[in-house]
Write a protein that holds these residues in place. Sequence first.
Motif, short mmCIF file in Angstrom:
data_model
loop_
_atom_site.label_atom_id
_atom_site.label_comp_id
_atom_site.label_asym_id
_atom_site.label_seq_id
_atom_site.Cartn_x
_atom_site.Cartn_y
_atom_site.Cartn_z
N ALA A 107 0.84 -1.29 -0.03
CA ALA A 107 0.01 -0.01 -0.01
C ALA A 107 0.93 1.16 0.07
N GLU A 108 2.20 1.31 0.74
CA GLU A 108 2.85 2.23 0.65
C GLU A 108 3.55 2.69 -0.60
N ARG A 109 3.87 1.59 -1.32
CA ARG A 109 4.50 1.82 -2.69
C ARG A 109 3.43 2.71 -3.38
N TYR A 110 1.98 2.20 -3.24
CA TYR A 110 1.14 2.79 -4.21
C TYR A 110 0.98 4.44 -3.61
N ARG A 111 0.78 4.61 -2.43
CA ARG A 111 0.91 5.88 -1.66
C ARG A 111 2.05 6.82 -2.23
N GLU A 112 3.15 6.13 -2.27
CA GLU A 112 4.39 7.15 -2.72
C GLU A 112 4.35 7.44 -4.13
N ALA A 113 4.04 6.43 -5.21
CA ALA A 113 3.78 6.62 -6.62
C ALA A 113 2.80 7.75 -6.69
N ALA A 114 1.81 7.67 -5.90
CA ALA A 114 0.34 8.68 -6.01
C ALA A 114 0.97 9.94 -5.66
N SER A 115 1.69 10.15 -4.68
CA SER A 115 2.14 11.60 -4.03
C SER A 115 3.12 11.95 -4.99
N GLU A 116 3.81 11.32 -5.78
CA GLU A 116 4.91 11.92 -6.78
C GLU A 116 4.01 12.21 -7.97
N ARG A 117 2.96 11.81 -8.13
CA ARG A 117 2.16 12.32 -9.34
C ARG A 117 1.07 13.06 -8.80
N GLY A 118 1.14 13.65 -7.73
CA GLY A 118 0.04 14.92 -7.23
C GLY A 118 -1.20 14.13 -6.98
N ILE A 119 -1.48 13.03 -6.66
CA ILE A 119 -2.86 12.33 -6.47
C ILE A 119 -2.95 12.46 -4.86
N GLU A 120 -3.80 13.24 -4.56
CA GLU A 120 -4.19 13.29 -3.02
C GLU A 120 -5.23 12.32 -2.46
N GLU A 121 -6.15 12.08 -3.39
CA GLU A 121 -7.13 11.21 -3.11
C GLU A 121 -7.06 9.73 -3.59
N LEU A 122 -6.65 8.79 -2.85
CA LEU A 122 -6.13 7.46 -3.22
C LEU A 122 -7.00 6.45 -2.82
#
Length: 275
Positions: free
Chosen positions: A27-42
């Motif tokens: 889950a953390e891998r997904y959260r990190e990739a999302a943060s890098e791409r400016g995705i707040e709501e995951l």
Amino acid sequence: MLTDYHVHLRPDQDDTPPERYFTAANAERYREAASERGIEELGVAEHIHRFTQALEIWQHPFWRRWARDDVDDYCAFVREQTDLKLGIEADFIPGREDRMAELLDGRGWDYVIGSIHFLGDAALDYDRYDVWTTGVSPDRVWSRYFEWLGEAAMSGLFDVLAHPDLVKHWGRERPWPSRDLRYFYEHAMEGIAESNVAIEVSTAGLRKPVGEIYPSQPFLEMAVDAGIPIALSSDAHVPDQLAFRYEDAVKLLEEVGVQELAVFEKRQRRLEPIG
Ligand SMILES: [Zn+2]
Ligand SMILES: [Zn+2]
């Protein structure tokens, strides 16, 4: 605000057990990739057919092949070990609405994504059980698909309709209808508009044979005219697919005049400005 809600924690492959993929580290891998791409709501939305409870709804051989995991273990994992929104990708199976409601009820979802992957026993985006080997005409397949999409909306089971024109998945590799496609979209539009469900703009289509966003621009224009709320997702199956080609999606949304995206919490929807 940018969202990615239609996200799978693992590929559609064998040997993808929950012990390996339903983990805080994944889950953390997904959260990190999302943060890098400016995705707040995951959020995540596992396929319903991966859960043994789904076999109480439908017994298609495809579902029987995949149903291994426990849906309550999945919910508990997302709630207790991650900071992700909790969703599920559930199929619309006409005639099985009550059984589907029974599975969905009381499990604390932030949102339920509704999909049509099968028309009867025939698959739209999978080369086994392929709808295009049944001999049914493209006009009939497309009409039925969009009739069912309207019914899926009206079923009240779902908060978002996924990849709303999935019937185009194979593009010109399969038979294609002769009419203006808006004729088929009309079959769904009234049901969607009346039901207050959101539709998904999904960049997954860009990774598929059709090579374009789901739904097409004319479908999206009709939906916007009808006041239907829009959700944005990638249908990622690995962290690297999160927010896949969102620049294309944001451009399309701008072109059709969408300025807000649907955001979900405990199956309540609100709209937030895109950006
Ligand atoms: Zn899907
Ligand atoms: Zn999906």
